[in-house]
Design a protein around this motif. Structure first.
Motif, mmCIF file in Angstrom:
data_model
loop_
_atom_site.group_PDB
_atom_site.id
_atom_site.type_symbol
_atom_site.label_atom_id
_atom_site.label_comp_id
_atom_site.label_asym_id
_atom_site.label_seq_id
_atom_site.Cartn_x
_atom_site.Cartn_y
_atom_site.Cartn_z
ATOM 1 N N LEU A 1 -2.090 0.232 -6.021
ATOM 2 C CA LEU A 1 -3.519 0.238 -6.320
ATOM 3 C C LEU A 1 -4.298 -0.323 -5.139
ATOM 4 O O LEU A 1 -4.086 -1.468 -4.735
ATOM 5 C CB LEU A 1 -3.811 -0.592 -7.569
ATOM 6 C CG LEU A 1 -5.290 -0.735 -7.954
ATOM 7 C CD1 LEU A 1 -5.921 0.627 -8.228
ATOM 8 C CD2 LEU A 1 -5.453 -1.664 -9.157
ATOM 9 N N TRP A 2 -5.168 0.492 -4.580
ATOM 10 C CA TRP A 2 -6.090 0.081 -3.537
ATOM 11 C C TRP A 2 -7.514 0.353 -4.033
ATOM 12 O O TRP A 2 -7.819 1.462 -4.466
ATOM 13 C CB TRP A 2 -5.880 0.883 -2.253
ATOM 14 C CG TRP A 2 -4.617 0.611 -1.501
ATOM 15 C CD1 TRP A 2 -3.339 0.710 -1.975
ATOM 16 C CD2 TRP A 2 -4.509 0.235 -0.136
ATOM 17 N NE1 TRP A 2 -2.447 0.421 -0.993
ATOM 18 C CE2 TRP A 2 -3.132 0.122 0.162
ATOM 19 C CE3 TRP A 2 -5.441 0.000 0.886
ATOM 20 C CZ2 TRP A 2 -2.667 -0.225 1.425
ATOM 21 C CZ3 TRP A 2 -4.981 -0.350 2.151
ATOM 22 C CH2 TRP A 2 -3.611 -0.458 2.415
ATOM 23 N N VAL B 200 2.273 -2.878 -11.220
ATOM 24 C CA VAL B 200 1.678 -2.810 -9.890
ATOM 25 C C VAL B 200 2.376 -3.786 -8.952
ATOM 26 O O VAL B 200 2.410 -4.992 -9.194
ATOM 27 C CB VAL B 200 0.168 -3.115 -9.946
ATOM 28 C CG1 VAL B 200 -0.417 -3.169 -8.535
ATOM 29 C CG2 VAL B 200 -0.548 -2.054 -10.772
ATOM 30 N N SER B 201 2.943 -3.237 -7.873
ATOM 31 C CA SER B 201 3.629 -4.063 -6.882
ATOM 32 C C SER B 201 2.912 -4.054 -5.537
ATOM 33 O O SER B 201 3.186 -4.903 -4.689
ATOM 34 C CB SER B 201 5.072 -3.569 -6.696
ATOM 35 O OG SER B 201 5.103 -2.214 -6.304
ATOM 36 N N GLU B 202 2.028 -3.099 -5.322
ATOM 37 C CA GLU B 202 1.236 -3.031 -4.092
ATOM 38 C C GLU B 202 -0.237 -3.033 -4.483
ATOM 39 O O GLU B 202 -0.755 -2.049 -5.009
ATOM 40 C CB GLU B 202 1.573 -1.770 -3.288
ATOM 41 C CG GLU B 202 0.808 -1.679 -1.980
ATOM 42 C CD GLU B 202 1.151 -0.435 -1.177
ATOM 43 O OE1 GLU B 202 0.351 -0.064 -0.296
ATOM 44 O OE2 GLU B 202 2.212 0.173 -1.436
ATOM 45 N N LEU B 203 -0.908 -4.154 -4.237
ATOM 46 C CA LEU B 203 -2.297 -4.336 -4.663
ATOM 47 C C LEU B 203 -3.146 -4.741 -3.475
ATOM 48 O O LEU B 203 -2.837 -5.708 -2.772
ATOM 49 C CB LEU B 203 -2.384 -5.413 -5.747
ATOM 50 C CG LEU B 203 -3.799 -5.810 -6.200
ATOM 51 C CD1 LEU B 203 -4.487 -4.639 -6.906
ATOM 52 C CD2 LEU B 203 -3.748 -7.037 -7.103
ATOM 53 N N HIS B 204 -4.235 -3.990 -3.248
ATOM 54 C CA HIS B 204 -5.179 -4.323 -2.188
ATOM 55 C C HIS B 204 -6.587 -4.158 -2.747
ATOM 56 O O HIS B 204 -6.996 -3.046 -3.102
ATOM 57 C CB HIS B 204 -4.985 -3.422 -0.973
ATOM 58 C CG HIS B 204 -3.665 -3.581 -0.298
ATOM 59 N ND1 HIS B 204 -3.409 -4.519 0.672
ATOM 60 C CD2 HIS B 204 -2.497 -2.907 -0.493
ATOM 61 C CE1 HIS B 204 -2.155 -4.428 1.062
ATOM 62 N NE2 HIS B 204 -1.581 -3.458 0.374
ATOM 63 N N LEU B 205 -7.315 -5.268 -2.837
ATOM 64 C CA LEU B 205 -8.718 -5.259 -3.248
ATOM 65 C C LEU B 205 -9.529 -5.683 -2.030
ATOM 66 O O LEU B 205 -9.559 -6.858 -1.666
ATOM 67 C CB LEU B 205 -8.941 -6.214 -4.418
ATOM 68 C CG LEU B 205 -8.083 -5.944 -5.664
ATOM 69 C CD1 LEU B 205 -8.382 -6.978 -6.748
ATOM 70 C CD2 LEU B 205 -8.301 -4.534 -6.190
ATOM 71 N N ILE B 206 -10.176 -4.710 -1.384
ATOM 72 C CA ILE B 206 -10.801 -4.902 -0.083
ATOM 73 C C ILE B 206 -12.315 -4.927 -0.249
ATOM 74 O O ILE B 206 -12.903 -3.997 -0.804
ATOM 75 C CB ILE B 206 -10.394 -3.770 0.879
ATOM 76 C CG1 ILE B 206 -8.862 -3.670 0.970
ATOM 77 C CG2 ILE B 206 -11.012 -3.963 2.255
ATOM 78 C CD1 ILE B 206 -8.371 -2.370 1.573
ATOM 79 N N ASP B 207 -12.934 -5.996 0.217
ATOM 80 C CA ASP B 207 -14.403 -6.115 0.148
ATOM 81 C C ASP B 207 -14.924 -5.893 -1.269
ATOM 82 O O ASP B 207 -15.950 -5.224 -1.484
ATOM 83 C CB ASP B 207 -15.072 -5.118 1.106
ATOM 84 C CG ASP B 207 -14.752 -5.413 2.563
ATOM 85 O OD1 ASP B 207 -14.537 -6.590 2.891
ATOM 86 O OD2 ASP B 207 -14.711 -4.456 3.367
#
Length: 255
Positions: free
Chosen positions: A214-215, A233-240
């Motif tokens: 999840l990005w 979820v093993s790959e999590l990126h919450l950007i800005d």
């Protein structure tokens, strides 16, 4: 993906496409063509493709005004047509088409024209909803590169077998159409500036039993972050993304 016997025709090395090139295509046993024009020669149209009996794959990334012949090839299984043509897609079924990369244009109607399409990528996409996906039950991969516009995901619910979703430069008003798409394994909702922020993304809509990646970039509001707890979820990126201190603390516990 099926294997194709590809003929690569680079105009800079081989010169313009001619009848001799078509003969080489047939005699070489090819069923796919990658055509790369240059400034010295570009096709005026793509009607010459009709002479290539057995053509199953075609790839063209170059400005061509009249490219509609590529949509009239009944045996085609894979199509890359990044021509930036504004000609509408003609109402011709291509029942064997499985994979398509297109520059945006009117007339895209996946369920009616390409009912067996599994992978769709649209560049320079200008839409504000996903009505083009009506009847697109076979689609498992969807990649949309927008132009910084705002809109919604209405229509995505038709893609009941969707596994991978990527949106770039497209600001979402909400995430409700994602709810119920339980086969999604990867979601990337990337609205980096200068695209306006996603208005609200509800993780209760987004996170299903199969989601592992999840990005989310540039969201004004994220709701129900606790849906991440006990998720796959093993790959999590919450950007800005706008996050409160409490939300950041909660995320530190699940990351």
């Amino acid at each position: 993906m099926p294997d194709f016997s590809l003929m690569h025709w680079y105009v800079a090395m081989a010169g313009p496409w001619t009848e001799a090139a078509a003969k080489e295509f047939h005699e070489g046993g090819y069923d796919g063509l990658v055509l790369l024009p240059d400034e010295t020669w570009q096709p005026a149209d793509l009607r010459f493709l009709h002479e290539l009996a057995g053509l199953r794959s075609f790839d063209l990334t170059w400005p061509v005004t009249d490219d509609v012949a590529a949509f009239q090839l009944p045996r085609l299984e894979s199509l890359t047509l990044a021509t930036h043509s504004d000609r509408p897609v003609p109402p011709v079924e291509q029942l064997r088409l499985r994979s398509a990369l297109l520059s945006d244009r009117s007339g895209i109607c996946v369920g009616r024209l390409w009912p067996n399409l599994t992978a769709l990528r649209v560049i320079d996409w200008r839409g504000t909803d996903l009505g083009m996906l009506a009847g697109a039950r076979a689609v498992t991969q969807l990649h949309l590169r927008g132009n910084g516009q705002s809109g919604n995901l209405d229509g995505l619910q038709h893609c009941s077998h969707l596994e991978r979703l990527v949106t770039i430069n497209y600001s979402l008003a909400g995430s409700a159409p994602l709810r119920g798409l339980t086969g999604l394994r990867e979601i990337r909702l990337l609205a980096a500036a200068p695209t306006e922020p996603h208005r609200v993304i509800d993780l209760a809509d987004v996170i299903g039993p199969s989601l592992t990646t999840l990005w989310i970039a540039n969201a004004a509001r994220l709701e129900n972050l606790d849906a991440l707890i006990d998720s796959a979820v093993s790959e999590l990126h919450l950007i800005d993304c706008e996050l409160s201190p409490a939300e950041r603390e909660m995320l530190s516990l699940v990351s």
